[in-house]
Design an enzyme around this catalytic site. Structure first.
Site, PDB file in Angstrom:
ATOM      1  N   ASN A   1      -4.559  12.872   6.159  1.00 12.75           N
ATOM      2  CA  ASN A   1      -4.432  12.443   4.771  1.00 12.75           C
ATOM      3  C   ASN A   1      -2.989  12.542   4.306  1.00 12.75           C
ATOM      4  O   ASN A   1      -2.299  13.520   4.598  1.00 12.75           O
ATOM      5  CB  ASN A   1      -5.309  13.322   3.872  1.00 12.75           C
ATOM      6  CG  ASN A   1      -6.782  13.162   4.189  1.00 12.75           C
ATOM      7  OD1 ASN A   1      -7.457  12.320   3.636  1.00 12.75           O
ATOM      8  ND2 ASN A   1      -7.286  13.975   5.108  1.00 12.75           N
ATOM      9  N   VAL A   2      -2.574  11.531   3.558  1.00 13.74           N
ATOM     10  CA  VAL A   2      -1.236  11.576   2.978  1.00 13.74           C
ATOM     11  C   VAL A   2      -1.359  11.923   1.498  1.00 13.74           C
ATOM     12  O   VAL A   2      -2.223  11.408   0.790  1.00 13.74           O
ATOM     13  CB  VAL A   2      -0.474  10.242   3.165  1.00 13.74           C
ATOM     14  CG1 VAL A   2      -0.028  10.076   4.597  1.00 13.74           C
ATOM     15  CG2 VAL A   2      -1.311   9.063   2.742  1.00 13.74           C
ATOM     16  N   LEU A   3      -0.485  12.821   1.075  1.00 17.45           N
ATOM     17  CA  LEU A   3      -0.523  13.282  -0.312  1.00 17.45           C
ATOM     18  C   LEU A   3      -0.191  12.144  -1.269  1.00 17.45           C
ATOM     19  O   LEU A   3       0.759  11.391  -1.043  1.00 17.45           O
ATOM     20  CB  LEU A   3       0.481  14.420  -0.503  1.00 17.45           C
ATOM     21  CG  LEU A   3       0.178  15.697   0.291  1.00 17.45           C
ATOM     22  CD1 LEU A   3       1.407  16.575   0.368  1.00 17.45           C
ATOM     23  CD2 LEU A   3      -0.973  16.445  -0.350  1.00 17.45           C
TER      24      LEU A   3
ATOM     25  N   ILE B   1      -0.609   1.705  12.527  1.00 15.74           N
ATOM     26  CA  ILE B   1      -0.837   2.924  11.745  1.00 15.74           C
ATOM     27  C   ILE B   1      -2.324   3.247  11.807  1.00 15.74           C
ATOM     28  O   ILE B   1      -3.156   2.499  11.274  1.00 15.74           O
ATOM     29  CB  ILE B   1      -0.414   2.744  10.267  1.00 15.74           C
ATOM     30  CG1 ILE B   1       1.002   2.163  10.161  1.00 15.74           C
ATOM     31  CG2 ILE B   1      -0.532   4.065   9.512  1.00 15.74           C
ATOM     32  CD1 ILE B   1       2.084   3.029  10.704  1.00 15.74           C
ATOM     33  N   SER B   2      -2.678   4.364  12.430  1.00 11.61           N
ATOM     34  CA  SER B   2      -4.079   4.749  12.570  1.00 11.61           C
ATOM     35  C   SER B   2      -4.349   6.017  11.764  1.00 11.61           C
ATOM     36  O   SER B   2      -3.551   6.411  10.914  1.00 11.61           O
ATOM     37  CB  SER B   2      -4.437   4.950  14.044  1.00 11.61           C
ATOM     38  OG  SER B   2      -5.841   5.071  14.194  1.00 11.61           O
TER      39      SER B   2
ATOM     40  N   LYS C   1     -11.232   1.828  12.993  1.00 12.37           N
ATOM     41  CA  LYS C   1      -9.842   2.132  13.384  1.00 12.37           C
ATOM     42  C   LYS C   1      -9.777   2.561  14.856  1.00 12.37           C
ATOM     43  O   LYS C   1      -8.782   2.307  15.531  1.00 12.37           O
ATOM     44  CB  LYS C   1      -9.278   3.232  12.485  1.00 12.37           C
ATOM     45  CG  LYS C   1      -9.081   2.813  11.030  1.00 12.37           C
ATOM     46  CD  LYS C   1      -8.066   1.692  10.883  1.00 12.37           C
ATOM     47  CE  LYS C   1      -6.640   2.187  11.022  1.00 12.37           C
ATOM     48  NZ  LYS C   1      -5.656   1.110  10.762  1.00 12.37           N
TER      49      LYS C   1
ATOM     50  N   GLU D   1      -1.542  -9.340  -4.813  1.00 14.38           N
ATOM     51  CA  GLU D   1      -0.386  -9.928  -5.506  1.00 14.38           C
ATOM     52  C   GLU D   1       0.411  -8.882  -6.294  1.00 14.38           C
ATOM     53  O   GLU D   1       1.634  -8.818  -6.195  1.00 14.38           O
ATOM     54  CB  GLU D   1      -0.857 -11.031  -6.453  1.00 14.38           C
ATOM     55  CG  GLU D   1       0.284 -11.673  -7.247  1.00 14.38           C
ATOM     56  CD  GLU D   1      -0.220 -12.574  -8.359  1.00 14.38           C
ATOM     57  OE1 GLU D   1       0.562 -13.417  -8.830  1.00 14.38           O
ATOM     58  OE2 GLU D   1      -1.396 -12.424  -8.769  1.00 14.38           O
TER      59      GLU D   1
ATOM     60  N   GLY E   1       0.812  -1.213   0.000  1.00 10.53           N
ATOM     61  CA  GLY E   1       0.000   0.000   0.000  1.00 10.53           C
ATOM     62  C   GLY E   1       0.845   1.262   0.000  1.00 10.53           C
ATOM     63  O   GLY E   1       2.079   1.213  -0.013  1.00 10.53           O
TER      64      GLY E   1
ATOM     65  N   LYS F   1      -9.383   9.952  11.241  1.00  7.73           N
ATOM     66  CA  LYS F   1     -10.809   9.631  11.104  1.00  7.73           C
ATOM     67  C   LYS F   1     -11.316   8.785  12.273  1.00  7.73           C
ATOM     68  O   LYS F   1     -12.530   8.564  12.404  1.00  7.73           O
ATOM     69  CB  LYS F   1     -11.055   8.918   9.774  1.00  7.73           C
ATOM     70  CG  LYS F   1     -10.852   9.834   8.570  1.00  7.73           C
ATOM     71  CD  LYS F   1     -11.045   9.109   7.258  1.00  7.73           C
ATOM     72  CE  LYS F   1     -10.950  10.074   6.078  1.00  7.73           C
ATOM     73  NZ  LYS F   1      -9.657  10.769   6.001  1.00  7.73           N
TER      74      LYS F   1
END
Length: 626
Positions: free
Chosen positions: A461-463, A418-419, A434, A329, A304, A422
């Site tokens: 949020n991650v860019l 990793i949370s 979460k 996969e 991910g 939200k």
């Protein structure tokens, strides 16, 4: 002009000649100059008539001396640089070669005196040779560049302005001169002392003249070439120039240059991350290495957005081995190949597996004697989890429970969950699931009979992550389609993936057991403003070139996100960008029956009952009415 045609073999359209053939031609010209230089020196000392007689009678001697000089030119690498790219360093090579050959020749004639071949003739010859050979190369380079420019000027090129007239701007301009894609109109610099001066024969302007300059000669791009330009100053510049329909570009970062991801002349379009990102703080190397260096590491959800970046950074920190655990996969194959291409000689193992399969996960933990687990595997897409309630909750809750309990069973030293922001006062199933994952980690960590140190890291949020609005907006802009926005006032925190992961690793290293670490996300950003900036970065006009359509909030989506239920319970850590918070928790003995009930209901796919249990576990969960 005849001379241009004679020298045209150096230009791209006459590039059929081999490198060795070009060297032979240039050495032959140098040989001719050397012979003519000796003749000139003799004429200056003895006159024309006597020189002719001397030259005829001693032709072999003069030619031998010239060949001797050419051999030294070869020895010192005078013919290695490509003429059209050669800098003035060849002047040093020529001078060094001539000084050595002249000195040796003077020593020879001092032992074997010659009536006409004496020290004064040799010194004059040396000076003439240096001037003639240097002039030849400067002339060749000028002519070649004229020919190249004539060729390039016939092509359609992008007009550009370089922002920054310092050393970086000069180096960039030198690289771009040979590039057929760009035509440099001039430089811009904030330093008033530079205004009105020239660099590489191009004018240096004040930023305030850019608009009038654009009216005279339209340009398509402004390229930032200031190494230490802060994000805030870059934002100011773009805001000042937003009336111009131009793109903003930048050169690769120092990190990208080191990792061979680009050269100085390989420009990249400035992206929204360059504007929203905060000023980078140098990571604490000690914190980065505590849980990783010389240890066996496992990352769940390794394919991910966060998991793959974890793998990239972990492998640079010299673990004993790195284990990738992933259900998808293709995602697993992609990150595995990327890591192998780095050739860092770190043992890397890839496993296709479901985090809810306890037996399989424990087998992997035991096989590799894992010491640190980073649990990034989760379903994170809010609308999808809102529709697939049971599957989303089971994956996020059972996956965390099974991986955490397996870590305890297998003697894992450190476990980091990793949370997400939200999980704070959630309005959607994903956020609530979460928060349950956080509760069970808090509960497990509070037990006295475990050796595993647990930590939770919560951020926004991650860019450019999968599911992020930025890749979607970028795709819509590139295709010329309207940007779709759920609400004009929707606001989010943003952080770059590399920075988030670096802070996650450092936060995990500070854990004592069960803390919820919070990453400093800076100021929240209105998504509408983000969309406008992205359109402007591409040299387009919002609502004219690219419309912005408001389509309404999605299921489970809320306008604002927050990092803590009660911001008063936020405390500083030893890292300036990491805080830890104290949130309500439930003891394991009380939590365990409700967890088992929730997971059993998920397996029965009874969504209404599942949601009731979810609300019981997370009282602050308030689903939005849609």
């Amino acid at each position: 002009m005849p001379i241009l045609k004679t020298l045209a073999f150096f230009t791209p359209q006459y590039s059929d000649l081999s490198r060795s053939n070009k060297t032979i031609i240039l050495a032959t010209v140098d040989f001719s100059i050397s012979v003519l230089s000796i003749c000139s020196a003799l004429i200056l000392v003895y006159g024309v008539d006597r020189t002719v007689n001397l030259f005829v009678s001693s032709l072999l001697l003069f030619m031998g001396y010239s060949i001797f000089q050419i051999l030294f030119f070869l020895l010192f690498g005078l013919y290695r640089p490509v003429v059209k790219y050669a800098d003035v360093s060849f002047l040093f090579t020529i001078t060094k070669s001539i000084l050595i050959t002249t000195t040796l020749a003077i020593l020879v004639v001092s032992f074997y005196p010659q009536e006409y071949f004496n020290a004064s003739v040799l010194i004059i010859d040396g000076l003439i040779s240096i001037i003639a050979l240097t002039s030849l190369r400067l002339t060749l380079r000028a002519i070649i560049n004229i020919l190249i420019n004539q060729e390039l000027n016939s092509q359609n090129k992008e007009n550009i302005i370089i922002y920054g007239a310092g050393a970086a701007g000069y180096q960039l301009a030198q690289n771009l001169v040979q590039n057929s894609e760009y035509d440099i109109l001039g430089f811009v610099d904030d330093n008033p002392e530079m205004h009105g001066r020239k660099l590489l024969d191009k004018n240096i302007y004040s930023p305030k003249y850019l608009e009038s300059l654009y009216q005279e000669t339209p340009f398509q791009s402004v390229i930032f070439s200031i190494p230490y330009l802060t994000s805030s100053r870059r934002r100011e510049i773009i805001i000042e120039l937003k009336t111009l329909p131009v793109q903003f570009k930048t050169i690769p970062t120092f990190r990208e240059l080191l990792s061979n991801q680009g050269g100085v002349s390989q420009l990249k379009t400035l992206n929204i991350a360059d504007l929203l990102g905060r000023e980078e703080i140098t990571p604490d190397e000690r914190l980065l290495r505590i849980n990783i260096t010389n240890k066996n590491i496992l990352v769940t959800g390794a394919g991910g957005s966060i998991g793959s970046e974890l793998c990239r950074q972990i492998i640079q920190l010299q673990p004993k081995c790195l284990v990738l655990f992933e259900l998808n996969e293709f995602a697993l194959y992609t990150i595995e190949m990327e890591l192998k291409e780095q050739k860092l000689d770190i043992p890397t193992y890839s496993y296709l597996g479901n985090i809810t399969d306890r037996q399989d996960f424990e087998r992997v933990l035991k096989l590799h004697n894992i010491e640190t687990v980073y649990h990034a595997a989760a379903y994170k897409h809010v609308p999808l989890v809102e529709v697939n309630v049971s599957m989303g909750i089971y994956n996020n809750v059972a996956g965390t429970l099974i991986s955490a309990q397996s870590a305890i069973t297998c003697g894992v030293q450190n476990y980091v969950l990793i949370s997400t922001d939200k999980a704070v006062r959630p309005t959607n199933v994903m956020g609530a699931s979460k928060r349950v994952a956080e509760l069970l980690i808090q509960a497990l960590a509070s037990q006295n009979n475990i050796s595993t140190t647990f930590a939770i890291v919560r951020f926004g949020n991650v860019l450019n992550s999968s599911g992020s609005v930025i890749p979607r907006f970028r795709k819509q802009i590139n295709e010329g389609k309207p940007i779709t926005l759920t609400h004009k006032d929707i606001t989010r925190y943003f952080i770059s993936i590399p920075e988030a992961v670096s802070l996650v690793i450092q936060a995990g290293a500070m854990a004592k057991g069960g803390e919820i670490f919070l990453l400093d996300m800076g100021e929240p950003v209105k998504i509408y403003d983000l969309a406008v900036k992205m359109i402007e970065l591409n040299g387009l006009i919002p609502d004219k070139d690219i419309p912005i359509n408001i389509v309404g909030l999605r299921p489970g989506e809320k306008l604002y996100e927050e990092l803590l239920i009660d911001e008063k319970n936020s405390y500083p850590s030893q890292h300036p960008k990491i805080f830890y918070g104290k949130e309500p928790m439930i003891k394991w003995e009380e939590l365990k029956p409700s967890l088992e009930k929730l997971l059993h209901q998920c397996q029965e796919k009874n969504s209404p009952i599942v949601l009731d249990t979810l609300k019981f576990l997370v009282p602050e969960y308030k689903p939005k009415e849609n």
